[in-house]
Motif scaffolding. Structure first.
Motif, mmCIF file in Angstrom:
data_model
loop_
_atom_site.group_PDB
_atom_site.id
_atom_site.type_symbol
_atom_site.label_atom_id
_atom_site.label_comp_id
_atom_site.label_asym_id
_atom_site.label_seq_id
_atom_site.Cartn_x
_atom_site.Cartn_y
_atom_site.Cartn_z
ATOM 1 N N ASP A 290 0.943 -1.046 -0.275
ATOM 2 C CA ASP A 290 -0.143 -0.350 -0.103
ATOM 3 C C ASP A 290 0.918 1.678 0.174
ATOM 4 O O ASP A 290 0.302 2.532 0.137
ATOM 5 C CB ASP A 290 -0.409 0.323 1.210
ATOM 6 N N GLU A 291 2.041 1.015 -0.039
ATOM 7 C CA GLU A 291 3.324 2.182 -0.065
ATOM 8 C C GLU A 291 3.149 3.495 0.414
ATOM 9 O O GLU A 291 3.004 4.587 0.954
ATOM 10 C CB GLU A 291 3.454 3.144 -1.101
ATOM 11 N N GLU A 292 2.667 2.614 2.317
ATOM 12 C CA GLU A 292 2.972 3.189 3.710
ATOM 13 C C GLU A 292 3.996 3.465 4.068
ATOM 14 O O GLU A 292 4.300 4.020 4.897
ATOM 15 C CB GLU A 292 2.098 2.660 4.531
ATOM 16 N N ILE A 293 4.839 2.173 4.038
ATOM 17 C CA ILE A 293 6.685 2.129 4.186
ATOM 18 C C ILE A 293 7.054 1.743 2.924
ATOM 19 O O ILE A 293 6.399 1.061 1.831
ATOM 20 C CB ILE A 293 6.364 0.779 5.047
ATOM 21 N N SER A 294 8.229 1.873 2.922
ATOM 22 C CA SER A 294 9.266 1.847 1.360
ATOM 23 C C SER A 294 9.896 0.024 1.918
ATOM 24 O O SER A 294 10.708 -0.053 0.758
ATOM 25 C CB SER A 294 10.143 3.505 1.954
ATOM 26 N N ALA A 295 10.134 0.155 3.172
ATOM 27 C CA ALA A 295 11.300 -1.316 3.372
ATOM 28 C C ALA A 295 10.781 -1.581 4.412
ATOM 29 O O ALA A 295 9.988 -0.957 5.785
ATOM 30 C CB ALA A 295 12.426 -0.911 3.402
#
Length: 158
Positions: A76-81
């Motif tokens: 969901d692109e809330e975090i990058s990694a």
């Protein structure tokens, strides 16, 4: 040796990212300095480096109760990694069919020892001897290495 378990191993913590992103950073501090967020599992210990980074930049980390939540946040692109043990992540990604969408990044933490702890109240000395014997057989005939290899995106020696 009676009274102790002979299973030893290494914890290989690897940074996982979406396959469609190119996070070209030399180290985790550089990744965080660029404004990226990393998912961690609550109450896990990731080592001194992450401990220090978390202490100085807690806003750069997002905690989850279970690792699967970090996978969802990554998609969901809330975090990058997300930082995860390579065996655990590989098994989760395969089980959920996400191994093409999420991949292991070249950034990883130094390997650390893993210990299996058993309560004397839950296992007898005879059972411990039997367990050690079974583990040693698996080590010597190569089957333990084959099993671990099936669940590893990266070589344990790396």
């Amino acid at each position: 040796m009676p009274g102790s378990l002979s299973l030893t191993g290494k914890n290989n913590l690897v940074l996982y990212t979406r396959s469609d992103t190119n996070l070209d950073f030399a180290d985790i501090p550089s990744l965080l300095a660029a404004g990226h967020k990393i998912g961690l599992v609550s109450d896990y210990y990731y080592g001194e480096e992450i401990d220090a980074l978390y202490g100085s930049t807690p806003q750069a980390f997002v905690s989850a109760q279970i690792a699967e939540l970090n996978l969802a946040r990554l998609l969901d692109e809330e975090i990058s990694a997300a930082l995860e043990d390579s065996y655990v992540a590989t098994a989760m990604l395969r089980r959920k069919g996400l191994d093409r969408e999420i991949t292991a990044h070249s950034l990883r933490l130094p390997a650390s020892d893993v210990h299996l702890m058993l309560s004397k109240a839950s296992i007898s000395e005879a059972q411990l001897i039997e367990l050690n014997s079974a583990i040693n057989r698996l080590k010597h005939n190569g089957r333990l290495a084959l099993v671990l290899q099936q669940y590893s995106a990266v070589s344990p020696a790396e």
